[in-house]
Write an enzyme that holds these catalytic residues in place. Sequence first.
Site, PDB file in Angstrom:
ATOM      1  N   THR A  46       0.013   4.827   1.415  1.00 39.21           N
ATOM      2  CA  THR A  46      -0.083   5.654   2.613  1.00 39.21           C
ATOM      3  C   THR A  46       0.178   4.833   3.874  1.00 39.21           C
ATOM      4  O   THR A  46      -0.503   3.845   4.136  1.00 39.21           O
ATOM      5  CB  THR A  46      -1.478   6.312   2.709  1.00 39.21           C
ATOM      6  N   ASP A  62      -1.653  -1.019   6.074  1.00 43.77           N
ATOM      7  CA  ASP A  62      -1.851  -0.549   7.450  1.00 43.77           C
ATOM      8  C   ASP A  62      -3.253  -0.064   7.733  1.00 43.77           C
ATOM      9  O   ASP A  62      -3.545   0.367   8.841  1.00 43.77           O
ATOM     10  CB  ASP A  62      -0.857   0.588   7.759  1.00 43.77           C
ATOM     11  N   ASP A  76       0.865  -1.171   0.000  1.00 44.72           N
ATOM     12  CA  ASP A  76       0.000   0.000   0.000  1.00 44.72           C
ATOM     13  C   ASP A  76       0.911   1.234   0.000  1.00 44.72           C
ATOM     14  O   ASP A  76       2.109   1.130   0.283  1.00 44.72           O
ATOM     15  CB  ASP A  76      -0.886  -0.039   1.246  1.00 44.72           C
TER      16      ASP A  76
END
Length: 768
Positions: free
Chosen positions: A456, A655, A454
């Site tokens: 961000t 996350d 991912d």
Amino acid sequence: TTKTTDEKKKSGKKSSKHANPASAGVYYCPMHCEGDKTYDKPGDCPVCGMDLVEEQNLSAPSGDQWTCPMHPEIVKEESGACPICGMDLVPMQPDLSSEEKTYKNLLNKFWIALAFTLPIFLIAMSEMIPNNPLYDVMEQKWWNWIQFGLSIPVVFYATWMFFERAYRSVKTWNLNMFTLIGIGAGVAWLFSVFGMLFPDFFPEQFKTESGAVHVYFEAAAVILTLVLMGQVLEARAHSKTNSAVKELLKLAPNKAVRVVDGNEEEVSIDQIEKGDVLRVKPGDKIPVDGVITEGNTTVDESMISGEPIPVDKAEEDKVSSGTINGNQSFLMKAEKVGSDTLLSQIIHMVNDASHSRAPIQKLADTVSGYFVPVVVIISLITFAVWAIWGPEPAYVYALVNAIAVLIIACPCALGLATPMSIMVGVGKGAQNGVLIKNAEALEKMDKVTTLIVDKTGTITEGKPTVEKIGVFGSHFSETEILKFIASLNSSSEHPLAEATVKYGKEQKAEISKTQNFSAVTGKGVEGTVDGKKLDLGNAKMMEHANANISSDMEAEAQSFQKQGKTVSYLAVDGEVSGYVVIGDKIKETSAKAIKELQDKGIAVIMLTGDNHDTAQAVASELNLADFKAGMLPEDKLEEVKKLQEEEKVVAMAGDGINDAPALAKSDVGIAMGTGTDVAIESAMITLVKGDLHGIVKAHNLSDAVMKNIKENLFFALIYNTLGVPIAAGVLFPFFGILLSPMIAALAMSFSSVSVIANALRLRTKSID
């Protein structure tokens, strides 16, 4: 007497005290014969017979308490005089751990066995001396009686547990190492007793010149003593396999300074509650998880993140239990206490992972299932072959070699090969900020061919900052646009939302109450503020709100997106009226980590919900050729499925909540420790520090552990493959070599120890 891991977790949630739910004593088999089954009292495993090992858990130390030597019921938190007799109180000594008690008990028995075995051995070996001087003292048959008498404490006290375990293994048909030891040593001892009592029953080839039957008390006693020595060495080595957990346990402080109405008081860690204000002094261990409310400092987090450089901390920064404060004092508010702290969670995760079974262990389990019956059959065949075709005295050779076959075989080494490496490896990972949820993850990580990341919070810092508030049209001012954005985002927990709220407060923007708030996963948020319908998010969110983005608006947004910035549009009552530009710095370790992973042959793909231009800018900076933008949670999930259908072994690192489905579906889900609880729960590996270098560490750890397991399995299989035939006498026709049962016992004892010793090498392995 047993409880499963799930039951432990349930019981653990009932208590928020510092003591772990397992602090009363949780024990497990080091070979994990029954999976993750645990026991609530010490003893030996009902399947393999090995001594159960105590799980290391976080509990309040007793070393800071004081008691009276005359009145042990008196326990005080500080030194002083006994209220009953007036004597000075003395510090309480913590009880020995279960493994230390086991080790000391075995060691005491070993010294007793050795004391009685040595004279037996010397008497037996004296037969090799010409004109044996002992026979001048008394006849051989009386020396046989002395050997018999000396063997009784060895057989019926020091090593009697081996026969108990052997009996239980046959009764339950869980055949194991002790089955072979019990049969081998038992046959030698009983044969000797019978021969001593009824010598006329045996043919002449079993007898000496004096007419006494050859006895094997020395073989039985030496075999049992050597096996006991092996158990002592194993018990000692076992204490080192979970040394990583012990080191983590040492991090837990047992005292804290609580501030109440401006007054400081020293309290036990058990007494801290959520919301308490604590003073942490220079050099002190931080007692619980919380947030700094006053002061600045540096904190050494190396013990849980694996990173040696102290981290700067200021007000509103989070701190974790067990980390060490630098040279500044500060105040903090307790947020997580007891079993909820990061340190407790790490210890709990390490324990659970240590008990789990890796798929590679199925090989050892399959072999072990047939091992003992096959060895017994080989032993019987050995006896028959030597009795029929062996040289005189044929039956003596047959008996000795059959016993040697039973004694040298070691299913224990095979059973320990995988769990020992897993236990040490999981502990090693925890010390380096890589938390392994189960052994399967450790095995699969070594096979990963494709890594999905991912953007961000994974590639970037995950600490976004507002760089610009933009306005479209003349309906609203910049101040009003900021007010709408900050008000709407005040109900959201997304990192981007927190950044806008923080910026709004810094700019003294008025934050109004939001009604009808809802989050549209992967797109944005919506709600009503001051009677106006607001929609905030990416281009897909504007489509969701039926708000049209003009080409001019898109061009203005793209100018920021091409710099790697994130742009969120704001629609007011269905009309796009403004935007916010948010920057999120790429982590310093990301580029290096991605290159290292690519050098290992792992394809790295970035999937992000952000727009194409922002994704392109980040990918270019990191030299990432493969990326996809505008990905919703279901898109990430489909991408994982697609890669798996192409027979790729996929790891996914993320996350956020939107990463959870893909994390769960991937072969190895990797959560950033800085992310959400949902992401961490869905993952198989958690990186405490939350950067991509942790994935490099996880891959290196997996590679080291799998190599170690394969070495252990090779040692155990080769040992038994070669040892059993040599004990059976296959080398005798060619080289005249036979293996004494005593040498076989020594070799068997060291086989298990060698497997554990090889696993312990992982402790010194670098995974950076």
